[in-house]
Design a protein around this motif. Structure first.
Motif, PDB file in Angstrom:
ATOM      1  N   ARG B 106       0.831  -1.204   0.000  1.00  0.00           N
ATOM      2  CA  ARG B 106       0.000   0.000   0.000  1.00  0.00           C
ATOM      3  C   ARG B 106       0.865   1.253   0.000  1.00  0.00           C
ATOM      4  O   ARG B 106       0.613   2.192  -0.753  1.00  0.00           O
ATOM      5  CB  ARG B 106      -0.937   0.006   1.210  1.00  0.00           C
ATOM      6  N   GLU B 112      -2.503   2.983  -3.550  1.00  0.00           N
ATOM      7  CA  GLU B 112      -3.231   2.447  -4.707  1.00  0.00           C
ATOM      8  C   GLU B 112      -3.997   1.169  -4.366  1.00  0.00           C
ATOM      9  O   GLU B 112      -5.009   0.860  -4.975  1.00  0.00           O
ATOM     10  CB  GLU B 112      -2.196   2.151  -5.807  1.00  0.00           C
ATOM     11  N   VAL B 113      -3.501   0.422  -3.384  1.00  0.00           N
ATOM     12  CA  VAL B 113      -4.072  -0.894  -3.120  1.00  0.00           C
ATOM     13  C   VAL B 113      -4.029  -1.186  -1.621  1.00  0.00           C
ATOM     14  O   VAL B 113      -3.185  -0.638  -0.906  1.00  0.00           O
ATOM     15  CB  VAL B 113      -3.285  -1.983  -3.907  1.00  0.00           C
ATOM     16  N   SER B 114      -4.953  -2.014  -1.154  1.00  0.00           N
ATOM     17  CA  SER B 114      -4.900  -2.537   0.209  1.00  0.00           C
ATOM     18  C   SER B 114      -4.670  -4.040   0.119  1.00  0.00           C
ATOM     19  O   SER B 114      -5.021  -4.667  -0.874  1.00  0.00           O
ATOM     20  CB  SER B 114      -6.224  -2.285   0.942  1.00  0.00           C
TER      21      SER B 114
END
Lengths: 345, 332
Positions: B106, B112-114
């Motif tokens: 992350r 952008e992402v978990s």
């Protein structure tokens, strides 16, 4: 729909016509060439920015490997995903990344793909299906298998294309991940970009088999080795592997033999290979020169057309560097942002 | 939803949590070695394979690194994996995926992402399994920003914290003490969560604060009971979560009791007790201290096979009693 548009319907074709000239239109193939130019200009721009002190850290350039990224990715469909690696700029460009945001990431700016937190080795764009580069050799391979596992669990139609280098094939992560992907017939293609060297150690000195694709036998999956500097050969092999993955038959290993013109990273003094070897690849086996020649042979382009595309690619990269220079840096106060997911209180 | 409490074992409470999560959310799956027909090395997954089938209760090859990586990728792609590592010692085989990938994805990717990954691991000594199957490695992981590290001490916590971990968008490492699997305690029916940012005062007292984790909570409580005979009134805090640490609960307690002892099974040097001690020294509670802080932890050796040596390698009730008595009575 292919990422570069519709496959051309050309009816009957001669058997000796290369794959991409049978299945893709002139515009699609010129777009592939354009992307190859953008990759090369991108890498040259990155190198130049580094030398001028505009970028710090390190980077791994893919000059000379453009046919692998473009030839493989042109076979994918819109929702397919890719997993990149540390030498990943070309994969991003071929997958349609915004070079402004890529350069901004290099410059450590908030407008970059990772808001300046990742740099060269961590560019990702999940929304588009680019699962990201990785700083750990082989680190992305199990993650790509997990992405393919999720695709299968959710009964989606996607395929994951996982790039890795010849160095990564000797990591334990590769073995564990490919075994599971083969065991569970996951929708993934393992694409080995064999550029001959893991930093300084040649494949012959690091791998027990002459071809990385020979490893496929050990997992009971297809493995094929192609000329990684030939767009059509790459596209043909990857296309077959992608179809196999999409139809539920499981993974394949496609090995693309290529060469990096530059060193491993910015600190490389190239002591492990000869000038003659490097020059031979640059002068006689350049993937862009080769694709231009093939396009000409098939009446799909001319020097004028190519020059126009080159100019456009250069302008795009010049614009990207300007965009990056003019973007804002992150605030120091935000240094610990993004460690955890922000949750509503 | 009924919230009636029954007596359940720690292992079955964990199984119940996994079952509830899988019923509620089709993206939750359990993956690990022997979690299928075998029911898990410690019989935690039990009959989940019968209830949810082999597509959601997935036996992996013996491949901790590949399995962990697969779960990281699945988590990034919209799934909620529970990855069981057969012994927490084997997490060392999966370190790249946990430390370099899950913990950092992350951040490196700018939010952008978990990675909603839950890693469950039996930890700790006491089973005669020797040095490679008995470690307490939670401090290693608690040193990594991006991870959350929890150590449930009771069946109630085991179920509620696992459900909370599954709701959490970030990677959570759950260290389950293998000697607690058979411990029985009250567990509410149905769905509930125990927040992953709060320590718990499990016994109130005024003379001394003991901060303990996992199985040491029970040993500390036993010691505290014994010391009432000597007129000592000891407060016991179940740390519950090593990262993010609930500093405030500990600070408030030390301000009240003026004496602090930390007890954990993991090796004492550079352990979580050191972090708690330093945290108190940096806080306003420092001025309230009437005595030096005391830490009890594992001795400076791998866990031995011989049962007497094994016991001697981690804090036991008599040692806690002695150290607490000395601290409370100002001997130290």
């Amino acid at each position: 729909m292919a990422r570069n548009g519709h496959a051309a319907d050309k009816g009957e074709v001669a058997a000796n016509v290369p794959f991409v000239f049978q299945h893709y239109s002139r515009d699609e193939l010129l777009d592939v060439l354009y992307k190859m130019y953008v990759i090369r200009r991108f890498e040259e721009g990155a190198e130049n920015s580094y030398m001028r002190g505009l970028i710090h850290g390190t980077m791994h350039l893919s000059i000379g490997q453009e046919a692998v990224a473009t030839g493989a990715i042109m076979t994918l469909q819109e929702n397919d995903q890719i997993m990149s690696n540390h030498r990943g700029h070309g994969h991003c460009v071929a997958f349609g990344a915004d070079v402004n945001r890529m350069f901004a990431e290099f410059f450590g700016k908030v407008t970059g793909y990772c808001k300046g937190r990742g740099g060269s080795m961590h560019i990702a764009d999940f929304k588009s299906g680019n699962l990201g580069a990785n700083g750990i050799v082989g680190g992305g391979i199990p993650i790509a298998v997990g992405a393919a596992f999720a695709v299968k669990s959710k009964k989606e139609e996607k395929v994951v294309l996982c790039f890795f280098g010849d160095g990564a094939n000797n990591e334990g992560a590769f073995h564990e991940a490919v075994n599971m992907a083969a065991l569970w017939k996951l929708p993934i293609v393992f694409l080995c970009e064999n550029n001959g060297y893991g930093l300084s150690v040649s494949v012959a000195r690091a791998s027990s088999v002459p071809n990385i694709s020979d490893r496929a036998k050990g997992y009971g999956i297809p493995g094929v080795t192609v000329d990684g500097n030939c767009v059509s050969d790459v596209a043909e092999a990857v296309s077959e592997a992608v179809e196999r993955a999409r139809s539920g038959e499981g993974p394949s290993i496609v090995e693309c033999k290529t060469y990096r013109h530059r060193g491993h990273s910015k600190s490389d003094r190239n002591r492990y290979r000869t000038k003659e070897e490097i020059d031979d690849w640059i002068k006689n086996r350049d993937p862009i020169d080769r694709f231009e020649m093939e396009l000409k042979q098939h009446g799909f382009g001319s020097d004028e057309v190519f020059e126009e595309l080159r100019q456009r690619a250069s302008a795009t990269i010049d614009g990207a560097i300007e965009f990056a220079k003019n973007s804002e840096s992150p605030s120091i106060a935000d240094v610990s942002q993004y460690v955890y997911t922000e949750q509503a209180q | 939803m009924t919230q009636e409490a029954r007596e359940l074992s720690y292992a079955i409470a964990i199984r119940e949590a996994m079952g509830l999560a899988m019923e509620a959310d089709p993206t939750v799956f359990l993956m690990g070695e022997d979690v299928g027909v075998y029911g898990g090395a410690f019989q935690v997954s039990g009959d989940l394979i019968d209830r949810f089938g082999p597509e959601r209760v997935i036996e992996t090859p013996i491949a901790e690194l590949g399995g962990a990586g697969l779960c990281v990728g699945a988590a990034m792609n919209g799934m909620k994996p529970i990855f069981e590592i057969q012994f927490s010692d084997f997490a060392t085989l999966a370190l790249d995926q946990i430390v370099n990938q899950a913990a950092k994805a992350r951040f490196m990717l700018g939010g952008e992402v978990s990675v909603p990954l839950v890693v469950r691991m039996p930890a700790g000594s006491g089973t005669g399994a020797a040095a490679q199957h008995s470690q307490s490695l939670e401090a290693w992981f608690a040193h990594v920003p991006g991870l959350k590290v929890v150590q449930p001490s009771t069946p109630y916590e085991a179920k509620g914290m696992l459900l909370a971990a599954l709701e959490d968008p970030d990677p959570v490492m759950v260290f389950e003490h293998k000697l607690l699997y058979k411990m029985v305690g009250e567990v509410p029916e149905g769905y509930y969560t125990v927040p992953l940012d709060k320590a718990k005062v499990v016994r109130e007292g005024k003379d001394l604060t003991i901060v303990a984790s996992s199985i040491m909570v029970h040993k500390a409580l036993e010691a505290a009971e014994k010391l009432t005979e000597e007129g000592l009134d000891i407060e016991v805090i179940d740390l519950r979560i090593a990262r993010p640490m609930d500093k405030q609960t500990i600070i408030e307690s030390v301000k009240k009791t003026s004496r602090l002892m930390c007890v954990h099974e993991a090796v004492k040097t550079l352990g979580i007790g050191a972090e708690i001690s330093a945290m108190i020294c940096e806080s306003e509670a420092f001025d309230y201290l009437d005595a030096p802080i005391v830490r009890l932890g594992g001795t400076e050796n791998p866990i031995p096979y011989n049962p007497e040596l094994e016991k001697a390698s981690v804090p036991q009730v008599p040692g806690i009693i002695e150290a607490a008595r000395d601290l409370a009575k100002g001997v130290r």
